[in-house]
Write a protein that holds these residues in place. Structure first.
Motif, PDB file in Angstrom:
ATOM      1  N   TYR A  34       5.273  64.018  77.359  1.00 17.57           N
ATOM      2  CA  TYR A  34       5.907  64.607  78.532  1.00 17.57           C
ATOM      3  C   TYR A  34       7.079  65.451  78.061  1.00 17.57           C
ATOM      4  O   TYR A  34       8.027  64.943  77.472  1.00 17.57           O
ATOM      5  CB  TYR A  34       6.386  63.512  79.483  1.00 17.57           C
ATOM      6  CG  TYR A  34       7.064  64.040  80.719  1.00 17.57           C
ATOM      7  CD1 TYR A  34       6.352  64.781  81.658  1.00 17.57           C
ATOM      8  CD2 TYR A  34       8.418  63.814  80.943  1.00 17.57           C
ATOM      9  CE1 TYR A  34       6.964  65.275  82.794  1.00 17.57           C
ATOM     10  CE2 TYR A  34       9.040  64.297  82.075  1.00 17.57           C
ATOM     11  CZ  TYR A  34       8.309  65.028  83.004  1.00 17.57           C
ATOM     12  OH  TYR A  34       8.923  65.518  84.124  1.00 17.57           O
ATOM     13  N   ASP A  35       6.965  66.724  78.253  1.00 23.29           N
ATOM     14  CA  ASP A  35       7.964  67.640  77.702  1.00 23.29           C
ATOM     15  C   ASP A  35       8.191  68.792  78.678  1.00 23.29           C
ATOM     16  O   ASP A  35       7.764  69.921  78.440  1.00 23.29           O
ATOM     17  CB  ASP A  35       7.473  68.171  76.347  1.00 23.29           C
ATOM     18  CG  ASP A  35       8.558  68.899  75.575  1.00 23.29           C
ATOM     19  OD1 ASP A  35       9.701  68.950  76.067  1.00 23.29           O
ATOM     20  OD2 ASP A  35       8.259  69.417  74.492  1.00 23.29           O
ATOM     21  N   PRO A  36       8.848  68.505  79.802  1.00 23.34           N
ATOM     22  CA  PRO A  36       9.005  69.540  80.829  1.00 23.34           C
ATOM     23  C   PRO A  36       9.854  70.725  80.388  1.00 23.34           C
ATOM     24  O   PRO A  36       9.767  71.801  80.966  1.00 23.34           O
ATOM     25  CB  PRO A  36       9.682  68.778  81.982  1.00 23.34           C
ATOM     26  CG  PRO A  36      10.387  67.638  81.312  1.00 23.34           C
ATOM     27  CD  PRO A  36       9.511  67.243  80.158  1.00 23.34           C
ATOM     28  N   GLY A  37      10.673  70.544  79.369  1.00 24.04           N
ATOM     29  CA  GLY A  37      11.528  71.639  78.919  1.00 24.04           C
ATOM     30  C   GLY A  37      10.961  72.426  77.765  1.00 24.04           C
ATOM     31  O   GLY A  37      11.680  73.182  77.108  1.00 24.04           O
ATOM     32  N   ARG A  38       9.654  72.263  77.517  1.00 21.73           N
ATOM     33  CA  ARG A  38       9.056  72.888  76.329  1.00 21.73           C
ATOM     34  C   ARG A  38       9.149  74.416  76.375  1.00 21.73           C
ATOM     35  O   ARG A  38       9.492  75.051  75.382  1.00 21.73           O
ATOM     36  CB  ARG A  38       7.609  72.453  76.165  1.00 21.73           C
ATOM     37  CG  ARG A  38       6.920  73.077  74.960  1.00 21.73           C
ATOM     38  CD  ARG A  38       5.560  72.450  74.720  1.00 21.73           C
ATOM     39  NE  ARG A  38       5.701  71.068  74.283  1.00 21.73           N
ATOM     40  CZ  ARG A  38       4.666  70.298  73.956  1.00 21.73           C
ATOM     41  NH1 ARG A  38       3.435  70.771  74.045  1.00 21.73           N
ATOM     42  NH2 ARG A  38       4.843  69.060  73.557  1.00 21.73           N
ATOM     43  N   LYS A  39       8.833  75.020  77.513  1.00 19.45           N
ATOM     44  CA  LYS A  39       8.866  76.476  77.602  1.00 19.45           C
ATOM     45  C   LYS A  39      10.271  77.003  77.344  1.00 19.45           C
ATOM     46  O   LYS A  39      10.470  77.975  76.607  1.00 19.45           O
ATOM     47  CB  LYS A  39       8.383  76.931  78.982  1.00 19.45           C
ATOM     48  CG  LYS A  39       8.305  78.440  79.131  1.00 19.45           C
ATOM     49  CD  LYS A  39       7.710  78.838  80.476  1.00 19.45           C
ATOM     50  CE  LYS A  39       7.586  80.361  80.597  1.00 19.45           C
ATOM     51  NZ  LYS A  39       6.973  80.754  81.897  1.00 19.45           N
ATOM     52  N   ASP A  40      11.259  76.335  77.921  1.00 18.05           N
ATOM     53  CA  ASP A  40      12.644  76.742  77.711  1.00 18.05           C
ATOM     54  C   ASP A  40      13.027  76.610  76.243  1.00 18.05           C
ATOM     55  O   ASP A  40      13.712  77.461  75.682  1.00 18.05           O
ATOM     56  CB  ASP A  40      13.550  75.879  78.594  1.00 18.05           C
ATOM     57  CG  ASP A  40      15.002  76.296  78.509  1.00 18.05           C
ATOM     58  OD1 ASP A  40      15.366  77.335  79.090  1.00 18.05           O
ATOM     59  OD2 ASP A  40      15.798  75.571  77.859  1.00 18.05           O
ATOM     60  N   ARG A  41      12.555  75.522  75.607  1.00 18.75           N
ATOM     61  CA  ARG A  41      12.884  75.317  74.198  1.00 18.75           C
ATOM     62  C   ARG A  41      12.225  76.350  73.309  1.00 18.75           C
ATOM     63  O   ARG A  41      12.780  76.757  72.282  1.00 18.75           O
ATOM     64  CB  ARG A  41      12.477  73.896  73.776  1.00 18.75           C
ATOM     65  CG  ARG A  41      13.052  73.503  72.407  1.00 18.75           C
ATOM     66  CD  ARG A  41      12.961  72.023  72.137  1.00 18.75           C
ATOM     67  NE  ARG A  41      11.609  71.591  71.831  1.00 18.75           N
ATOM     68  CZ  ARG A  41      10.829  70.925  72.666  1.00 18.75           C
ATOM     69  NH1 ARG A  41      11.261  70.630  73.879  1.00 18.75           N
ATOM     70  NH2 ARG A  41       9.616  70.549  72.309  1.00 18.75           N
ATOM     71  N   LEU A  42      11.031  76.774  73.676  1.00 20.24           N
ATOM     72  CA  LEU A  42      10.358  77.812  72.897  1.00 20.24           C
ATOM     73  C   LEU A  42      11.149  79.113  72.923  1.00 20.24           C
ATOM     74  O   LEU A  42      11.260  79.811  71.914  1.00 20.24           O
ATOM     75  CB  LEU A  42       8.947  78.045  73.438  1.00 20.24           C
ATOM     76  CG  LEU A  42       7.897  76.992  73.078  1.00 20.24           C
ATOM     77  CD1 LEU A  42       6.621  77.211  73.885  1.00 20.24           C
ATOM     78  CD2 LEU A  42       7.611  77.007  71.589  1.00 20.24           C
ATOM     79  N   VAL A  43      11.720  79.441  74.083  1.00 24.21           N
ATOM     80  CA  VAL A  43      12.527  80.662  74.188  1.00 24.21           C
ATOM     81  C   VAL A  43      13.771  80.546  73.311  1.00 24.21           C
ATOM     82  O   VAL A  43      14.124  81.475  72.570  1.00 24.21           O
ATOM     83  CB  VAL A  43      12.914  80.926  75.657  1.00 24.21           C
ATOM     84  CG1 VAL A  43      13.900  82.079  75.757  1.00 24.21           C
ATOM     85  CG2 VAL A  43      11.671  81.214  76.494  1.00 24.21           C
ATOM     86  N   ALA A  44      14.448  79.392  73.393  1.00 25.77           N
ATOM     87  CA  ALA A  44      15.651  79.183  72.580  1.00 25.77           C
ATOM     88  C   ALA A  44      15.315  79.208  71.089  1.00 25.77           C
ATOM     89  O   ALA A  44      16.051  79.793  70.277  1.00 25.77           O
ATOM     90  CB  ALA A  44      16.303  77.855  72.953  1.00 25.77           C
ATOM     91  N   THR A  45      14.199  78.602  70.719  1.00 22.32           N
ATOM     92  CA  THR A  45      13.800  78.579  69.316  1.00 22.32           C
ATOM     93  C   THR A  45      13.420  79.967  68.836  1.00 22.32           C
ATOM     94  O   THR A  45      13.684  80.327  67.678  1.00 22.32           O
ATOM     95  CB  THR A  45      12.616  77.612  69.117  1.00 22.32           C
ATOM     96  OG1 THR A  45      12.984  76.317  69.574  1.00 22.32           O
ATOM     97  CG2 THR A  45      12.216  77.539  67.652  1.00 22.32           C
ATOM     98  N   ALA A  46      12.796  80.758  69.707  1.00 25.18           N
ATOM     99  CA  ALA A  46      12.451  82.132  69.331  1.00 25.18           C
ATOM    100  C   ALA A  46      13.706  82.910  68.939  1.00 25.18           C
ATOM    101  O   ALA A  46      13.698  83.669  67.962  1.00 25.18           O
ATOM    102  CB  ALA A  46      11.727  82.827  70.479  1.00 25.18           C
ATOM    103  N   LEU A  47      14.796  82.716  69.682  1.00 30.76           N
ATOM    104  CA  LEU A  47      16.049  83.392  69.334  1.00 30.76           C
ATOM    105  C   LEU A  47      16.571  82.912  67.979  1.00 30.76           C
ATOM    106  O   LEU A  47      17.088  83.711  67.182  1.00 30.76           O
ATOM    107  CB  LEU A  47      17.100  83.142  70.420  1.00 30.76           C
ATOM    108  CG  LEU A  47      16.922  83.935  71.718  1.00 30.76           C
ATOM    109  CD1 LEU A  47      17.937  83.482  72.764  1.00 30.76           C
ATOM    110  CD2 LEU A  47      17.045  85.432  71.471  1.00 30.76           C
TER     111      LEU A  47
END
Length: 207
Positions: A34-47
């Protein structure tokens, strides 16, 4: 010679039956995390990846590995790498634009606005090596990728609206271009302008 006795069910030799094979156990399904913040984390990691390796080093695989998520997660949330890069750069642009808007709204008069711009350039845009690299990476990538040019265009429009709180539209547009030029100059020069030199340039431009 006696006739052969007919074979009956009672006298027939029973056939040997092979033992039933035990059914192979179905492979256990891996519990979905369960990882509801995954999309947000992908954006932060991309930066983070762009800041460290540049746009050239940012791929679905690289970003997924850095975010510690399955590779399929990146393609599930973002159809293309350009879409992921656009989301990441939009976040960067919105963060910088928000600081500009906040400062321009708080400035009491044109003179205070100029002083804030000097601080904004020296501390926010040029004071952070990470933010400086991200801005330059965006400028360069946007020259080749239309999806990213839309990000820079939206950023410029938002910046101009903030500058128009204290300057007329023509001056705001030219001042925005001056600020972008100073960012590139500082990123590329071995002798970037000091805060005092930036103050002199902005004051001279906004007389």
């Amino acid at each position: 010679m006696s006739a052969a006795r007919p074979r009956t069910a009672a006298t027939a030799r029973p056939r040997a039956t092979a033992p039933a094979r035990p059914r192979a156990a179905a492979p256990a399904r891996r519990a979905r995390r369960y990882d509801p913040g995954r999309k947000d984390r992908l954006v932060a990691t991309a930066l983070d990846v762009i800041a460290e390796q540049g746009v050239a080093g940012a791929s679905h695989r690289t970003i997924a590995r850095a975010a510690d998520v399955p590779l399929g997660s990146t393609t599930y949330h973002f159809a293309s790498i350009d879409e992921l890069l656009a989301a990441a750069f939009t976040r960067h642009a919105e963060t910088v634009a928000a600081r500009l808007e906040e400062g321009m709204r708080a400035a009491r008069g044109r003179k205070a606005a100029v002083e804030f711009l000097v601080e904004h350039l020296s501390a926010d845009l040029l004071g952070s090596a990470r933010d400086l690299v991200l801005s330059v990476e965006l400028y360069v990538a946007a020259a080749r990728r239309p999806a990213l040019r839309a990000v820079t265009q939206a950023w410029m429009l938002r910046s101009r609206r903030a500058l128009e709180l204290h300057f007329d539209p023509v001056t705001a547009r030219e001042l925005d271009a001056l600020i972008e030029g100073l960012v590139l100059h500082s990123a590329l020069s071995t002798e970037p302008m000091t805060a005092e030199q930036i103050r002199h340039a902005i004051r001279r431009f906004t007389r």
